[in-house]
Design an enzyme around this catalytic site. Structure first.
Site, mmCIF file in Angstrom:
data_model
loop_
_atom_site.group_PDB
_atom_site.id
_atom_site.type_symbol
_atom_site.label_atom_id
_atom_site.label_comp_id
_atom_site.label_asym_id
_atom_site.label_seq_id
_atom_site.Cartn_x
_atom_site.Cartn_y
_atom_site.Cartn_z
ATOM 1 N N HIS A 1 26.641 6.163 -16.091
ATOM 2 C CA HIS A 1 26.188 7.480 -16.537
ATOM 3 C C HIS A 1 25.296 7.313 -17.777
ATOM 4 C CE1 HIS A 1 26.429 11.841 -16.949
ATOM 5 N NE2 HIS A 1 26.507 11.627 -18.248
ATOM 6 N N ILE B 1 0.831 -1.201 0.000
ATOM 7 C CA ILE B 1 0.000 0.000 0.000
ATOM 8 C C ILE B 1 0.866 1.252 0.000
ATOM 9 C CG2 ILE B 1 -1.665 1.333 1.358
ATOM 10 C CD1 ILE B 1 -2.866 -1.340 2.259
ATOM 11 N N GLY C 1 -4.696 -18.211 17.410
ATOM 12 C CA GLY C 1 -3.916 -19.157 18.194
ATOM 13 C C GLY C 1 -3.549 -18.611 19.556
#
Length: 511
Positions: free
Chosen positions: A485, A66, A132
């Protein structure tokens, strides 16, 4: 893949049980399954206070996606402005559609979550959408969305429950404020926004909203980019001020209350405006001198840090020790907790950096140590990180302040330079916005102990230098590197100006 219901052939139902579907937990589970171990992931995360659903993958994996999408939305707006200097002309004035962005990002996150579930299945990892909780030695109670409970046993347990945004604990914050998780739950643009907190998360949100043309104010509570290089953080702040972001200093938020709703035309697409009922939020602040002030905003966004999600999962019941100050789990160099068969991965660990990449790396290595015969430990030093503000900031290694504190100022040399990306030349963007610095430890052959890059694609520029730092990169080797470059990364191979030289020139100019 749902877990089997039949009897287990061994003393435990599973070789490895992971509580939490964060990026580190997913990594350790997939690697362990690849090493022919029976693995289960339990992941059921309650929605945010604003009802925003959390998808499999944890806050780090999903929020990272996001963050990148929102940064790109902001950068595209700037690119449209620059495009005229490159010969492009628009037939009509460009405008932004908030609802289109929200829909696309949310769909992408859901798609990614489904892909993760398919990946787990293909790897042989069992997945259960259940919460859990440790209830005894090698025993975890799983509670599904309907409240049904079952007890499961595992030889090894890994905690990877991640973290959650924090609230300030002031009147009205939970009722009226958003966190970064909720920003894209808004059906309309957030309007005039107060971002509380100068964290990376806060500056990213502020930069994104400003890039969309929305008025944004950042309240630095308590500080600007804590833990990052101070001088570079100040340059980020200066760039955001020039871009139109307001900053509030030396004050604290004390109350948020809702004012009377009013009818307003809200832009919901590129050409449509619909009247909606909009509620203003009245914010009360107090200065260090004790003076109070009230101001109205459309949205208040809290970005004051994140808290590890370690409460309510039975850690204290089985003897897993946590830091009293942070609530995060104490682990040794092997990511092992105070209970031999329980490990912790990711942002639940106390005193260690936390990034998605690091969690994945640490989780993979943990599985290999447990089941692959490897002894390689995760190296928690020189962990790269990136702040996805419109002008990106990436860092690896020590800040200038940390290097001076660690080695002493006389043993540290800082090489730095401003640079002007070639693509900025035609639209004539500010020459003194982009910046790099390399921090070197002089007695150790000028070893590079910190690199900081501030500019377009800073994270991608830094990645290769991270590998070099892992190999003991020195300033001489950096100088011997041939630059590409045209490109911005070459500036790091041509750093000659030092911090001391700059300060001397500045002093001479003042004289």
């Amino acid at each position: 893949m749902d877990p089997p219901t039949g009897p287990s052939l061994g003393p435990y139902d599973y070789d490895l049980l992971v509580i939490g579907g964060g990026s580190g937990g997913l990594a350790v589970a997939k690697e362990a399954a690849g090493l022919r171990r029976k693995v289960l992931i339990l992941d059921l995360v309650a929605p945010s206070l604003r009802g925003t659903e959390r998808e499999l993958g944890g806050s780090s994996l999903n929020m990272d996606s996001i963050r990148k999408f929102l940064q790109q939305a902001s950068l595209l707006g700037k690119a449209i402005q620059d495009s005229q200097k490159y010969g492009w002309s628009l037939k009509e004035e460009a405008s932004h559609g908030w609802s289109e962005l929200v829909e696309a990002v949310q769909e992408q996150v859901k798609t990614r979550s489904m892909e993760v579930k398919r990946e787990l299945k293909s790897c042989g990892v069992f997945y259960l959408g259940a919460r859990g909780e440790l209830v005894g030695p090698n025993t975890v109670e799983a509670t599904d969305v309907n409240g049904r409970k079952r007890r499961l046993t595992a030889e090894t347990v890994v905690i990877a429950t991640g973290d959650r945004p924090q609230y300030l604990g002031v009147p009205g914050d939970r009722e009226h404020c958003l966190t970064s998780e909720d920003l894209l739950s808004l059906l309309h643009p957030p309007g005039r926004t107060l971002v509380v907190g100068g964290s990376a998360e806060g500056l990213e949100c502020a930069g994104f909203l400003c890039g969309l043309g929305l008025p944004v104010t950042v309240m630095l509570q308590p500080d600007l980019l804590p833990g990052f290089d101070r001088k570079t953080a100040q340059k980020i702040e200066n760039h955001m001020i020039v871009s139109g972001v307001d900053f509030l200093y030396h004050c604290s938020l004390t109350k948020v209350e809702q004012t009377e709703a009013c009818r307003e035309d809200v832009v919901s697409g590129e050409s449509a405006t619909t009247p909606q009922e909009v509620s203003r939020l009245r914010v009360t602040t107090i200065s260090q001198e004790g003076q109070t002030k009230q101001e109205d905003f459309d949205t208040v966004l809290l970005t004051i840090g994140r808290k590890a999600f370690t409460s309510g999962i039975g850690l204290e019941r089985v003897g897993v020790q946590c830091s009293q100050s942070t609530g995060r789990i104490l682990v040794n160099e092997s990511d092992q907790t105070s209970v031999d068969h329980i490990y912790a991965i990711g942002s639940v660990q106390h005193g260690r950096p936390s990034t998605t990449g690091l969690s994945v790396h640490a989780g993979t290595l943990l599985a290999r140590r447990l089941y692959g015969g490897d002894g390689i430990l995760c190296d928690y030093t020189n962990v790269p990180t990136v702040v996805l503000t419109p002008l990106e900031y990436a860092a690896c290694g020590l800040s200038e302040e940390k290097a001076n504190l660690t080695f002493g100022e006389d043993s540290v040399e800082v090489y730095h330079s401003y640079y002007w990306p070639l693509e900025w030349a035609l639209p004539a963007r500010n020459k003194n916005s982009c910046y790099v610095k390399a921090i070197c430890h002089i007695p150790d052959h000028d070893r590079v102990v910190g690199v900081h890059v501030m500019g377009p694609n800073a994270g991608d520029i830094l990645q290769g230098f991270v590998a070099a730092m892992k190999c003991g990169l020195t300033k001489q080797q950096l100088d011997a590197t041939v630059g590409i470059h045209p490109g911005s990364a070459q500036v790091l191979s041509s750093l000659t100006q030092t911090q001391r030289m700059s300060e001397a020139l500045l002093m001479r100019g003042n004289c």
